[in-house]
Write an enzyme that holds these catalytic residues in place. Structure first.
Site, mmCIF file in Angstrom:
data_model
loop_
_atom_site.group_PDB
_atom_site.id
_atom_site.type_symbol
_atom_site.label_atom_id
_atom_site.label_comp_id
_atom_site.label_asym_id
_atom_site.label_seq_id
_atom_site.Cartn_x
_atom_site.Cartn_y
_atom_site.Cartn_z
ATOM 1 N N CYS A 253 0.848 -1.208 0.000
ATOM 2 C CA CYS A 253 0.000 0.000 0.000
ATOM 3 C C CYS A 253 0.877 1.249 0.000
ATOM 4 C CB CYS A 253 -0.905 0.036 1.238
ATOM 5 S SG CYS A 253 -1.893 -1.438 1.453
ATOM 6 N N ASP A 351 12.744 32.169 2.597
ATOM 7 C CA ASP A 351 13.805 33.145 2.847
ATOM 8 C C ASP A 351 13.693 34.343 1.904
ATOM 9 O OD1 ASP A 351 16.371 34.034 4.005
ATOM 10 O OD2 ASP A 351 17.090 33.672 1.965
ATOM 11 N N GLU A 378 5.688 7.992 5.299
ATOM 12 C CA GLU A 378 5.841 7.126 4.115
ATOM 13 C C GLU A 378 7.302 6.778 3.853
ATOM 14 O OE1 GLU A 378 3.826 5.518 2.443
ATOM 15 O OE2 GLU A 378 1.876 6.388 2.897
HETATM 16 P P1 TGC Z 1 11.828 -6.371 4.478
HETATM 17 O O1 TGC Z 1 12.451 -7.648 4.980
HETATM 18 O O2 TGC Z 1 12.604 -5.513 3.596
HETATM 19 O O3 TGC Z 1 10.428 -6.724 3.756
HETATM 20 C C1 TGC Z 1 9.429 -7.505 4.395
HETATM 21 C C2 TGC Z 1 8.579 -8.105 3.291
HETATM 22 O O4 TGC Z 1 7.932 -7.065 2.555
HETATM 23 C C3 TGC Z 1 8.382 -7.063 1.180
HETATM 24 N N1 TGC Z 1 8.562 -5.656 0.812
HETATM 25 C C4 TGC Z 1 7.685 -5.005 0.055
HETATM 26 N N2 TGC Z 1 6.578 -5.422 -0.566
HETATM 27 C C5 TGC Z 1 5.889 -4.511 -1.272
HETATM 28 N N3 TGC Z 1 6.283 -3.228 -1.378
HETATM 29 C C6 TGC Z 1 7.395 -2.773 -0.753
HETATM 30 N N4 TGC Z 1 7.749 -1.486 -0.852
HETATM 31 C C7 TGC Z 1 8.154 -3.678 -0.007
HETATM 32 N N5 TGC Z 1 9.289 -3.576 0.739
HETATM 33 C C8 TGC Z 1 9.524 -4.799 1.230
HETATM 34 C C9 TGC Z 1 9.676 -7.852 1.183
HETATM 35 O O5 TGC Z 1 9.912 -8.408 -0.075
HETATM 36 C C10 TGC Z 1 9.384 -8.880 2.241
HETATM 37 O O6 TGC Z 1 8.496 -9.837 1.677
HETATM 38 P P2 TGC Z 1 8.615 -11.389 2.088
HETATM 39 O O7 TGC Z 1 7.620 -12.079 1.211
HETATM 40 O O8 TGC Z 1 10.033 -11.787 1.837
HETATM 41 O O9 TGC Z 1 8.268 -11.453 3.549
HETATM 42 O O10 TGC Z 1 11.290 -5.593 5.741
HETATM 43 P P3 TGC Z 1 12.058 -4.863 6.891
HETATM 44 O O11 TGC Z 1 11.373 -5.255 8.158
HETATM 45 O O12 TGC Z 1 13.544 -5.082 6.770
HETATM 46 O O13 TGC Z 1 11.715 -3.304 6.637
HETATM 47 C C11 TGC Z 1 12.094 -2.711 5.460
HETATM 48 C C12 TGC Z 1 11.712 -1.210 5.414
HETATM 49 C C13 TGC Z 1 12.483 -0.403 6.417
HETATM 50 C C14 TGC Z 1 12.134 -0.752 4.033
HETATM 51 C C15 TGC Z 1 10.214 -0.963 5.587
HETATM 52 O O14 TGC Z 1 9.747 -1.494 6.730
HETATM 53 C C16 TGC Z 1 9.821 0.480 5.447
HETATM 54 O O15 TGC Z 1 9.497 0.904 4.364
HETATM 55 N N6 TGC Z 1 9.783 1.325 6.568
HETATM 56 C C17 TGC Z 1 9.192 2.653 6.538
HETATM 57 C C18 TGC Z 1 7.800 2.584 7.131
HETATM 58 C C19 TGC Z 1 6.845 3.527 6.490
HETATM 59 O O16 TGC Z 1 7.026 4.045 5.403
HETATM 60 N N7 TGC Z 1 5.718 3.729 7.139
HETATM 61 C C20 TGC Z 1 4.660 4.542 6.586
HETATM 62 C C21 TGC Z 1 3.399 4.444 7.418
HETATM 63 S S1 TGC Z 1 1.949 5.017 6.578
HETATM 64 C C22 TGC Z 1 2.157 6.667 6.457
HETATM 65 O O17 TGC Z 1 3.146 7.224 6.796
HETATM 66 C C23 TGC Z 1 0.993 7.415 5.871
HETATM 67 S S2 TGC Z 1 1.278 9.105 5.801
HETATM 68 C C24 TGC Z 1 -0.121 9.753 5.077
HETATM 69 C C25 TGC Z 1 0.026 9.957 3.588
HETATM 70 O O18 TGC Z 1 0.509 9.074 2.861
HETATM 71 O O19 TGC Z 1 -0.358 11.059 3.091
HETATM 72 P P1 FAD Z 2 11.553 6.755 13.726
HETATM 73 O O1 FAD Z 2 11.341 5.515 12.933
HETATM 74 O O2 FAD Z 2 11.744 6.614 15.198
HETATM 75 O O3 FAD Z 2 12.786 7.552 13.124
HETATM 76 C C1 FAD Z 2 13.542 8.508 13.877
HETATM 77 C C2 FAD Z 2 14.802 8.858 13.087
HETATM 78 O O4 FAD Z 2 15.600 7.681 12.926
HETATM 79 C C3 FAD Z 2 14.520 9.370 11.684
HETATM 80 O O5 FAD Z 2 15.413 10.408 11.366
HETATM 81 C C4 FAD Z 2 14.834 8.173 10.807
HETATM 82 O O6 FAD Z 2 15.198 8.514 9.478
HETATM 83 C C5 FAD Z 2 16.005 7.568 11.563
HETATM 84 N N1 FAD Z 2 16.255 6.169 11.246
HETATM 85 C C6 FAD Z 2 15.337 5.181 11.097
HETATM 86 N N2 FAD Z 2 15.974 4.018 10.787
HETATM 87 C C7 FAD Z 2 17.310 4.296 10.766
HETATM 88 C C8 FAD Z 2 18.483 3.519 10.509
HETATM 89 N N3 FAD Z 2 18.400 2.228 10.212
HETATM 90 N N4 FAD Z 2 19.672 4.149 10.575
HETATM 91 C C9 FAD Z 2 19.776 5.479 10.870
HETATM 92 N N5 FAD Z 2 18.704 6.256 11.116
HETATM 93 C C10 FAD Z 2 17.489 5.664 11.068
HETATM 94 N N6 FAD Z 2 1.601 6.302 9.849
HETATM 95 C C11 FAD Z 2 0.571 5.477 9.558
HETATM 96 O O7 FAD Z 2 0.649 4.266 9.744
HETATM 97 N N7 FAD Z 2 -0.587 5.986 9.034
HETATM 98 C C12 FAD Z 2 -0.764 7.302 8.790
HETATM 99 O O8 FAD Z 2 -1.826 7.721 8.313
HETATM 100 C C13 FAD Z 2 0.298 8.200 9.122
HETATM 101 N N8 FAD Z 2 0.132 9.542 8.970
HETATM 102 C C14 FAD Z 2 1.092 10.391 9.469
HETATM 103 C C15 FAD Z 2 0.844 11.758 9.510
HETATM 104 C C16 FAD Z 2 1.769 12.627 10.084
HETATM 105 C C17 FAD Z 2 1.438 14.091 10.192
HETATM 106 C C18 FAD Z 2 3.011 12.115 10.562
HETATM 107 C C19 FAD Z 2 4.036 13.022 11.168
HETATM 108 C C20 FAD Z 2 3.276 10.772 10.506
HETATM 109 C C21 FAD Z 2 2.316 9.881 9.969
HETATM 110 N N9 FAD Z 2 2.509 8.495 9.994
HETATM 111 C C22 FAD Z 2 1.488 7.639 9.664
HETATM 112 C C23 FAD Z 2 3.701 7.932 10.635
HETATM 113 C C24 FAD Z 2 4.977 7.993 9.787
HETATM 114 O O9 FAD Z 2 4.941 7.038 8.776
HETATM 115 C C25 FAD Z 2 6.165 7.781 10.726
HETATM 116 O O10 FAD Z 2 6.298 8.955 11.505
HETATM 117 C C26 FAD Z 2 7.447 7.494 9.959
HETATM 118 O O11 FAD Z 2 7.398 6.218 9.344
HETATM 119 C C27 FAD Z 2 8.704 7.559 10.882
HETATM 120 O O12 FAD Z 2 8.512 6.792 12.022
HETATM 121 P P2 FAD Z 2 8.806 7.426 13.490
HETATM 122 O O13 FAD Z 2 8.065 8.692 13.585
HETATM 123 O O14 FAD Z 2 8.535 6.378 14.490
HETATM 124 O O15 FAD Z 2 10.346 7.778 13.464
#
Ligand code: TGC
Ligand code: FAD
Length: 398
Positions: A253, A351, A378
């Protein structure tokens, strides 16, 4: 004296298409883009400074977005979508974020993080239950992956689900959830006590044990609702379960939403470029327009160059996505670099506006502060850098 823009036949407003991508858009993509542009001009731009200042997301906006057709636009018409291309979806995001990233977040979450998993992993009953009303904005959705102690590393989530009889019971806390307290349906990701794997559920937020509390202290994304979700013995049925196992369900997603962000931030960036260029033209400094100063021109030129390169990147990513070639690292590169370009442009614009740049009468500081969130959610800049590093070297440096 004629400006370069005049000589090229470009007005300032067309700086957003410096490399002439316009002929490459299909007629229906332009129609969608233009109707969203008009909407943003009429419904968002006149009010957004005040909404942002007051920390207000107008409750009537979801239905207006629904009428405009931007919620789940890429889904088939039978589920309320437009059957639009990903290029059109990108353009929608860009136009809305020209207004505000908080507005784009609402549309991104509804489309990419709620409707996409329901359509991709939901049973037909689950699709019918939610998708048509999500498309009209009658129902609002949220996506709960992040937790207080699990953001960049969602695999360490503490939210748990266990099977009890024919149902499932969820316990845990989700934090930073966009639209959380407004949502009627929450896509919740939880680790199973039965198989140890991550599973997703479409939870009706009126279910006993669910509570959403807004985070009120944000200095960014102020015109967007962000909440903490509490799940205390919340019961969901087998029908509410998404048909995907493992973290990859949630991460798939994110690919959708990150694609939208790579386009969306260009809107914020170009808004800042246009605003800074217009301001510099009108602002007298040492007896001449600020725009005649080399240091200012250099910064405007950098903004134009970075945002134009970002536009080409986003366009090609859309073409790759339409062919199923949008690999996660390709999406990471565009999300990371386009956010960097937009944030840099917003900081420069703020700025160039001097003291006026710190007021919400202008857009620069609002966009700049919003983009701090966009750089974090994200996948942070660091997370995407490490995804690219892993792709290049094969070493996992997380
Ligand atoms: P990792 O071992 O790399 O992967 C676990 C499993 O997932 C698969 N995979 C993916 N599949 C689809 N799309 C991707 N982008 C994928 N990345 C990895 C992978 O192949 C594996 O599959 P399987 O079958 O082998 O199990 O997982 P990891 O635990 O080492 O973590 C990798 C990492 C750090 C890249 C990942 O966890 C990550 O992207 N972290 C960032 C979290 C993040 O972006 N959170 C966002 C929350 S939602 C949000 O912020 C909404 S904001 C509102 C808005 O969008 O406006
Ligand atoms: P952390 O993961 O604790 O990161 C802290 C710092 O550590 C960052 O600088 C990061 O880059 C750094 N870091 C992380 N890993 C490493 C590494 N391996 N080595 C060195 N540095 C590292 N999430 C949802 O699920 N749904 C939503 O709808 C959603 N909406 C959001 C809306 C807002 C306004 C905000 C602020 C966040 C939202 N999020 C949502 C959450 C967002 O996805 C997380 O804030 C984001 O993924 C970072 O996680 P964290 O805040 O726990 O920071």
């Amino acid at each position: 004296m004629a400006t370069v823009a005049d000589r090229l036949g470009l007005s300032k407003a067309q700086l957003g298409d410096f490399y002439d991508l316009e002929p490459l858009y299909a007629p229906e993509e332009k129609l969608i883009r233009d109707s969203v542009r008009e909407f943003v001009k009429a419904e968002i731009l006149p009010h957004i400074g005040e909404w942002w200042q007051e920390g207000y997301f107008p409750p009537e906006l979801p239905k207006k977005f629904g009428e405009l057709g931007v919620l789940g636009a890429t889904l088939p018409e039978e589920y309320g979508g437009l059957g639009a291309s990903y290029t059109a979806y990108g353009l929608i995001n860009r136009e809305i974020e020209y207004g505000d990233a908080g507005m784009r977040s609402f549309v991104s979450v509804q489309s990419s993080l709620v409707m996409y998993p329901l359509y991709t992993y939901g049973s037909e009953a689950l699709r019918q239950k939610w998708l048509p009303r999500l498309a009209t904005g009658e129902v609002i959705g949220c996506f709960g992956l992040t937790e207080p102690d699990a953001g960049s590393d969602p695999g360490s989530m503490q939210t748990r689900v266990k099977k009890v009889g024919n149902n499932y019971v969820i316990n845990g806390v989700k934090r930073w959830i966009t639209s959380g307290s407004r949502a009627q349906v929450a896509i919740i990701w939880a680790k199973s006590e039965d198989d140890g794997k991550v599973h997703g559920f479409a939870l009706d937020t009126s279910t006993p044990g669910f509570k959403a509390v807004d985070i009120k202290t944000k200095a960014s994304m102020r015109a967007s609702v962000t909440s903490e979700l509490y799940l205390d013995e919340v019961v969901v049925t087998e029908t509410d379960k998404l048909n995907v196992v493992g973290l990859k369900g949630a991460l798939s997603c994110l690919n959708q939403a990150r694609f939208g962000i790579a386009w969306g931030v260009l809107g914020a960036g170009f808004y800042c470029l246009e605003e800074a260029a217009a301001y510099a033209e009108d602002r007298p400094i040492f007896g001449v327009p600020l725009a005649s100063k080399q240091m200012i021109q250099m910064r405007l030129a950098d903004m134009l160059a970075d945002l134009t390169k970002g536009s080409l990147l986003a366009f090609q990513l859309a073409k790759l996505k339409e062919q199923g070639k949008d690999t996660p690292p390709r999406v990471s590169l565009a999300k990371r670099d386009n956010v960097r370009a937009a944030l840099q442009a917003a900081r420069a614009a703020r700025d160039i506006l001097g003291g006026n740049g710190i007021t919400t009468e202008y857009g620069a500081i609002r966009h700049m502060l919003n983009l701090e969130t966009v750089a974090t959610y994200e996948g942070t800049d660091t997370v995407h850098t490490l995804i690219l590093g892993r792709t290049i070297t094969g070493h996992n440096a997380f």
